[in-house]
Design an enzyme around this catalytic site. Sequence first.
Site: not given
Ligand code: ADP
Ligand code: MG
Length: 927
Positions: A25, A95, A104, A106, A347, A465, A788, A863, A883
């Site tokens: 990220k 984040r 989802g 963390m 991503r 999710h 093999s 194999c 192979y």
């Molecule tokens: P995940 O890895 O679980 O997707 P994120 O870090 O992307 O977690 O955050 C989850 C949600 O929080 C995201 O959908 C994002 O839109 C929102 N979010 C994160 N940072 C900000 C920010 N600085 N301003 C507004 N929304 C945010």
């Molecule tokens: Mg996210």
Amino acid sequence: MARKQKRIYLFEEGKAEMRMLLGNKGANLAEMTNLGLPVPPGFTITTEVCREYYRNGGKLPEGLMDEVRQYMTKVEKKVGRKFGDPENPLLVSVRSGAPASMPGMMDTILNLGLNDQTVQGLIKQTNDERFAYDAYRRFVQMFGDIVMGVDREEFEHILNELKARRAKELGKDPKEVRDTDLTTEDLKEAVQRFKALIRERTGRDFPDDPWQQLEMAIEAVFKSWNNPRAISYRRINNIPHDLGTAVNVQTMVFGNMGWDSGTGVGFTRDPATGKPGLYADYLPNAQGEDVVAGIRTPMDIQWLAQNMPNIYEELLSYAKRLEEHYKDMQDIEFTVEKGKLYILQTRTGKRTGIAAIRIAVDMVHEGLITPDDAVLMVDARLLEQLLYPQFEEAALKQAKRIAKGIAASPGAAAGRVVFTSDDAVEWAKRGERVILVRHMTSPDDIEGMHAAQGILTSEGGRTSHAAVVARAMGKTCVVGCRDIFIDYANKQFTVNGTVVKEGDYISIDGTNGVVYLGDVPVVPSEIIRVITGEMKPEESELYRYYAEFMSWVDERRKLGVQANADKPEEARLARLLGAEGIGLARTEHMFFAPERLPYFQQLILADDPKEREEAMAKILPFQREDFYGLLKEMDGLPVIIRLLDPPLHEFLPHTEQEARELAERLGKPFEEIWAKTVRLHEHNPMLGHRGCRLGVTFPEIYRMQVRAIMEAACQLKKEGYNPKPKIEIPLVGHVNELIVTRRDAEEVAEQVIAETGVRVDYMIGTMIEVPRACITADQIAKFADFFSFGTNDLTQTVFGFSRDDVEGKFMADYLEEVPGKEGTPILKANPFEVLDREGVGELMRICVQKARSVKPDLEIGICGEHGGEPNSVWFCHEIGLNYVSCSAFRIPVARLAAAQAAVREKKEAEKKAAARRRRKEVVEIRD
Ligand code: ADP
Ligand code: MG
Ligand code: MG
């Protein structure tokens, strides 16, 4: 003294290549910032700090918070607000973000920096008191849950009480009251009650100091790296446990500031089909977490196109820029704050196998990437999905359709309804097919989803999710199926009057979202139908994409790909899927058929050679017929037939009752049969009387099998076919084992050739599956026409693990964290799934070197399970095997993995050549 390491990077200081240090990220936020996209400013604390945190026994490194303050100052300057300032506060999100994307897994904390003073500043900034208190109560709630560990439900409970009160005043049904009906006063009360709840449950005050909030949040992100669901996700996805996570601290932007604000998530192309064009969900007047958590069901992105066309166009242009830049489909998160668009994340998008192929092929045609890139871009494991079954059309017409949800992950699945992940795991263990039915899934459900045939949820959208995770797993999944009402307490759901109970069969179609009652039979995939001639290639768009892609694959790979197949029909399918021969045909399966088993039992229990000969005479025709079918199906291609391998007792009666029946059939006294059975019992069958040891003690058996192979081959040759039999002696550890068995085999083969007057070329080789064979490969190679690797047994013998016992005994512990030593599982992957390069692989390397030192052209393959596992296939390429051989459905996987190894090797070589050229230029300039 070593230079002090930089622990924090502003977004503009990083780049995409720094993924290991900044997490996925963080690295992508940095890359987008430098591309000029509108990313709210912030900074990233590195994964190295997370590792340091764990090395310190769970303490933030000395001085870290001082550095955080310095970087916060830089961000404050950029946005013109101050963190913790009661007049004009800067709010941030905290984040997590690991080097491998873990959706989802963390927890993220939003609106951090709020307290009773700064909330006043937020009101001044926004002129919106209700909004400010809503942000505040969300923050206390998230912080209380994620950082301070108070149960989420307890906060919801308080909110529900407030809603009930509001309902009374509005004269509404409490169920109809929404978050948005709560007044500013309600929200103020919520904040106070949340704080009181936290104090009551934890004995600690909610921290009002923003810096303390930040420090605790950073620590919570590091801690979340080792929460059980993160560990579980890493285990299932083979992500190393020692990478650590980065922490991103980012200026908040608000999607919940009215109808000119909103938030969305989406893909730059359709992740289910691969079709070009933005595929996204949008939720006006909401914060991002609402969409991701599936709390509110989002609208289609068309809402944005119609209501805010300029923003929509801007979003499209960024999607295009990101694809051109990353040269891959992207998964993005964005937020609109009062008519201004921000990009919050990008991503590489997860996708189905179908989408992966279409995207790769389309991108080549669009000139974005080369065929080499396309080959590297597709996750080889996904190809297996293309071969997934669909519902039988005739049966589908009869089937009772009960509901329709959102198609989230393709394929067809039928099974019995269960309502909890634990039940899914339990039932699946008993061999049941199950469909997991939930309101929504959460990361706690990963194991259950894994165990289920398919997943059905009543809530959530295409990016919930359940949808995201199911696609990644290649599981059939239907989400947002609003027609069903789940009653967890009574373990049932109702749908338009029909009650479906736990254990009832349902069938779900992940391609169109339809749910059926009952166990609808399934048919092979479109690809399978085309290659088996049931469907014309012109009728299948998918097949055209597949065929073009696989042509690039086959042009590039150097490794051959063969199949493990025992029966003619398996061989036929394998050949259609691209197998260039059979790398392993096991002969023992052929003995288990009820009409054959008694003769084989008689053979094993025979008193004298004469009786043995009699039994053998009965078995020979069966075997000849088997081999005839196999060799005919594989006409013109090599077929490796392994002589009898498993421990004999597998064929013998297991109970006294069975022994009695056998005695009767053979016309022998029960006592005699039972005594022999007991005598043949082995303490360690896997290390017992099996493999070539059988050939040594019962030469007649191997001689019979060789005769059956050669008679079948000579017969085929007479009929004008071109059979290429390869006779394989299993489990050789000492060259003399091979010398003895080979001499017999050759003698019989030549006899058959003389008898039939037809010369068929044959080879005699051996499996390499014990360490001694690897170490003495130079001796063994002299008497083998091919090798093999049987890496299932080789892994067993190298580790000393019994392969029948590891699962469900200790393997789980080996792959888990060791309590108290988080971050260091004993094994990173199950070595029976992913080849252990350091141990088993090293022995293989030695074996190849030694064998080829005496026979440079010796053909060597593999194999066993590893032959269809991408990482293992790459290794086989590296050590110069000829192979790989795997089960039919994994052949496309193996072909692609083989091509990837070749392309990577080529790219490496080009890089080296370029470096050499540069060095040469430097030398010339100096001269
Ligand atoms: P995940 O890895 O679980 O997707 P994120 O870090 O992307 O977690 O955050 C989850 C949600 O929080 C995201 O959908 C994002 O839109 C929102 N979010 C994160 N940072 C900000 C920010 N600085 N301003 C507004 N929304 C945010
Ligand atoms: Mg996210
Ligand atoms: Mg073996």
